[in-house]
Design an enzyme around this catalytic site. Sequence first.
Site, PDB file in Angstrom:
ATOM      1  N   HIS A   1      -5.268   0.316  -2.139  1.00  0.00           N
ATOM      2  CA  HIS A   1      -5.741  -0.877  -1.943  1.00  0.00           C
ATOM      3  C   HIS A   1      -5.325  -1.709  -3.165  1.00  0.00           C
ATOM      4  O   HIS A   1      -6.166  -1.745  -4.272  1.00  0.00           O
ATOM      5  CB  HIS A   1      -7.246  -0.940  -1.699  1.00  0.00           C
ATOM      6  CG  HIS A   1      -7.662  -0.466  -0.484  1.00  0.00           C
ATOM      7  ND1 HIS A   1      -8.993  -0.324   0.273  1.00  0.00           N
ATOM      8  CD2 HIS A   1      -6.974   0.177   0.675  1.00  0.00           C
ATOM      9  CE1 HIS A   1      -8.998   0.401   1.193  1.00  0.00           C
ATOM     10  NE2 HIS A   1      -7.799   0.612   1.628  1.00  0.00           N
TER      11      HIS A   1
ATOM     12  N   HIS B   1      -3.977   6.767  -0.238  1.00  0.00           N
ATOM     13  CA  HIS B   1      -3.584   5.657  -0.141  1.00  0.00           C
ATOM     14  C   HIS B   1      -4.102   4.545  -0.976  1.00  0.00           C
ATOM     15  O   HIS B   1      -5.364   4.966  -1.604  1.00  0.00           O
ATOM     16  CB  HIS B   1      -3.559   4.984   1.313  1.00  0.00           C
ATOM     17  CG  HIS B   1      -4.722   4.536   1.777  1.00  0.00           C
ATOM     18  ND1 HIS B   1      -5.798   5.285   2.268  1.00  0.00           N
ATOM     19  CD2 HIS B   1      -5.211   3.338   1.888  1.00  0.00           C
ATOM     20  CE1 HIS B   1      -6.737   4.250   2.513  1.00  0.00           C
ATOM     21  NE2 HIS B   1      -6.665   3.030   2.552  1.00  0.00           N
TER      22      HIS B   1
ATOM     23  N   ASP C   1      -9.127   1.292   8.012  1.00  0.00           N
ATOM     24  CA  ASP C   1      -9.169   2.762   7.631  1.00  0.00           C
ATOM     25  C   ASP C   1     -10.054   3.552   8.545  1.00  0.00           C
ATOM     26  O   ASP C   1      -9.814   4.721   8.832  1.00  0.00           O
ATOM     27  CB  ASP C   1      -9.597   2.730   6.049  1.00  0.00           C
ATOM     28  CG  ASP C   1      -8.648   2.257   5.264  1.00  0.00           C
ATOM     29  OD1 ASP C   1      -7.259   1.977   5.411  1.00  0.00           O
ATOM     30  OD2 ASP C   1      -9.020   1.988   3.880  1.00  0.00           O
TER      31      ASP C   1
ATOM     32  N   GLU D   1       1.038  -1.152   0.177  1.00  0.00           N
ATOM     33  CA  GLU D   1       0.118  -0.012   0.097  1.00  0.00           C
ATOM     34  C   GLU D   1       0.942   1.349  -0.004  1.00  0.00           C
ATOM     35  O   GLU D   1       1.994   1.487   0.703  1.00  0.00           O
ATOM     36  CB  GLU D   1      -0.850  -0.170   1.197  1.00  0.00           C
ATOM     37  CG  GLU D   1      -2.076  -0.946   1.162  1.00  0.00           C
ATOM     38  CD  GLU D   1      -3.176  -0.790   2.165  1.00  0.00           C
ATOM     39  OE1 GLU D   1      -3.282   0.265   2.799  1.00  0.00           O
ATOM     40  OE2 GLU D   1      -4.012  -1.788   2.230  1.00  0.00           O
TER      41      GLU D   1
END
Length: 148
Positions: free
Chosen positions: A103, A101, A114, A47
């Site tokens: 996934h 970010h 999260d 990630e």
Amino acid sequence: MAPPSVPIVYAGGRGGCPGGYHGLVLYVPRGLLEETRAHLLREAPKEGVGLWAGRREVERVIPLPNVHPSPLTAYLADPLALLKALKALEREGLSLLAIYHSHPKGPALPSPRDIKEARWRVPYVIFGTDGVRAFLLPEGQEVALVVL
């Protein structure tokens, strides 16, 4: 990663409203969206994480090191790098508009982690296998991404 599935934003709104959200919309130039996507592709399969900063729209992409002990399934921005980035933004008169970010193996939806770990009052932009979306967390309210 696919193209955005929804129209991107800012804490301040395109037409004014300094310091607040204007209709829960985040504006991002296409080139900066692609710069972000390129950063996250370089980080895969881990990630990736970073910041979007600007005034009325995203003006800067700031990649940050992911120092989480399990970077394949989680992220933690390096605290020192984060602090340095925030101080630089303050000096330059820019605002933190969003935290992004990836996934790499999942959808562009907030994971339970999260949601649990959300601390910042800015949109969280998530790049997943099905596109990119933004949310206010922990509430889960979607923020529209308007690509310029």
